[in-house]
Write a protein that holds these residues in place. Structure first.
Motif, PDB file in Angstrom:
ATOM      1  N   PRO A  15       0.791  -1.231   0.000  1.00 36.44           N
ATOM      2  CA  PRO A  15       0.000   0.000   0.000  1.00 36.44           C
ATOM      3  C   PRO A  15       0.824   1.282   0.000  1.00 36.44           C
ATOM      4  O   PRO A  15       0.474   2.250  -0.677  1.00 36.44           O
ATOM      5  N   ARG A  16       1.935   1.304   0.736  1.00 37.19           N
ATOM      6  CA  ARG A  16       2.755   2.516   0.793  1.00 37.19           C
ATOM      7  C   ARG A  16       3.327   2.853  -0.579  1.00 37.19           C
ATOM      8  O   ARG A  16       3.309   4.006  -1.022  1.00 37.19           O
ATOM      9  N   LEU A  17       3.822   1.839  -1.286  1.00 37.60           N
ATOM     10  CA  LEU A  17       4.393   2.061  -2.610  1.00 37.60           C
ATOM     11  C   LEU A  17       3.302   2.407  -3.620  1.00 37.60           C
ATOM     12  O   LEU A  17       3.492   3.256  -4.496  1.00 37.60           O
ATOM     13  N   HIS A  18       2.167   1.731  -3.506  1.00 42.61           N
ATOM     14  CA  HIS A  18       1.031   2.008  -4.393  1.00 42.61           C
ATOM     15  C   HIS A  18       0.598   3.469  -4.249  1.00 42.61           C
ATOM     16  O   HIS A  18       0.369   4.166  -5.250  1.00 42.61           O
ATOM     17  N   ASP A  19       0.511   3.945  -3.016  1.00 46.91           N
ATOM     18  CA  ASP A  19       0.081   5.320  -2.781  1.00 46.91           C
ATOM     19  C   ASP A  19       1.130   6.319  -3.248  1.00 46.91           C
ATOM     20  O   ASP A  19       0.791   7.401  -3.757  1.00 46.91           O
ATOM     21  N   PHE A  20       2.397   5.978  -3.074  1.00 48.75           N
ATOM     22  CA  PHE A  20       3.482   6.869  -3.505  1.00 48.75           C
ATOM     23  C   PHE A  20       3.470   7.024  -5.021  1.00 48.75           C
ATOM     24  O   PHE A  20       3.615   8.136  -5.555  1.00 48.75           O
ATOM     25  N   ILE A  21       3.270   5.926  -5.741  1.00 43.78           N
ATOM     26  CA  ILE A  21       3.183   6.002  -7.200  1.00 43.78           C
ATOM     27  C   ILE A  21       1.960   6.807  -7.629  1.00 43.78           C
ATOM     28  O   ILE A  21       2.032   7.622  -8.563  1.00 43.78           O
TER      29      ILE A  21
END
Length: 216
Positions: A15-21
């Motif tokens: 989720p953290r990487l998904h949101d950052f992208i």
């Protein structure tokens, strides 16, 4: 059923990487901003004898361009060295539509999505190993792997079913695991080269060992 080697463009597993992208898609809609796929030779996966594994895409590098080590300094040193040893040909111009082609070589990151501050978490590295493992298995003729940096090295050891304590990271190190030979180098980042952690001669020395192993 074949294992999935590449995450979906909107992969939700971290989720953290998904949101950052998602944040960067809004800020820079013309950038790639997605999990970065492996860079393969024109002949495809069957041709791959040598695999380079980095840690994760750089924000303004692979995350912007969609090709590993393309768009930041690390690619300058990596691709010039690959060309020097006959593992790539063409001209590297830091963009995915340049004339650069790999020869019997592939490049992938242990974590496919760009992380904040270039630092993926342990769980994110473990989660993305579900793609790294089948990626390794998809290269039927693979014999050598180069891990760039200690975290990529540790992820590769675990990917191959080894124990990190039994296969510690060392620049210029070499380990035999699960029928493959794992070489290791300090990462070719600008920080490492600017601070003298990694010199060009040190990097070239690792590739000399790999070229000799591959009979190049």
């Amino acid at each position: 059923m074949l294992a999935v080697t590449d995450p979906d463009r909107n992969c939700p597993l971290c989720p953290r990487l998904h949101d950052f992208i998602a944040e960067w898609r809004a800020r820079e809609p013309d950038w790639f901003n997605a999990p970065v796929p492996p860079f393969l030779p024109p002949q495809g996966r069957e041709a791959v004898r040598f695999l380079i594994v980095g840690l994760a895409p750089g924000l303004r590098g692979a995350n912007r361009t969609g090709r590993p080590f393309t768009g930041d300094y690390a690619g300058d040193l990596l691709y010039s060295t690959l060309i020097r040893f006959g593992m790539a040909r063409g001209r590297f111009e830091a963009r995915p539509d340049d004339s650069l082609q790999l020869i019997d070589t592939a490049i992938v990151n242990a974590v496919r999505c760009v992380p904040p501050q270039n630092k993926p978490t342990g769980p994110e590295i473990s989660t993305c190993r579900s793609f790294l493992i089948p990626t390794i298995e998809s290269f039927a003729n693979l014999s050598a792997v180069l891990a760039l940096g200690s975290i990529a090295h540790q992820s590769m050891v675990r990917t191959l079913g080894g124990r990190v304590a039994a296969h510690p990271f060392k620049h210029g190190g070499r380990h035999e695991i699960a029928g493959l030979t794992l070489f290791s180098s300090y990462h070719c980042s600008r920080y490492n080269t600017n601070t003298g952690v990694l010199t060009e001669d040190m990097f070239v020395s690792v590739f000399s060992d790999i070229a000799a192993f591959l009979g190049k």
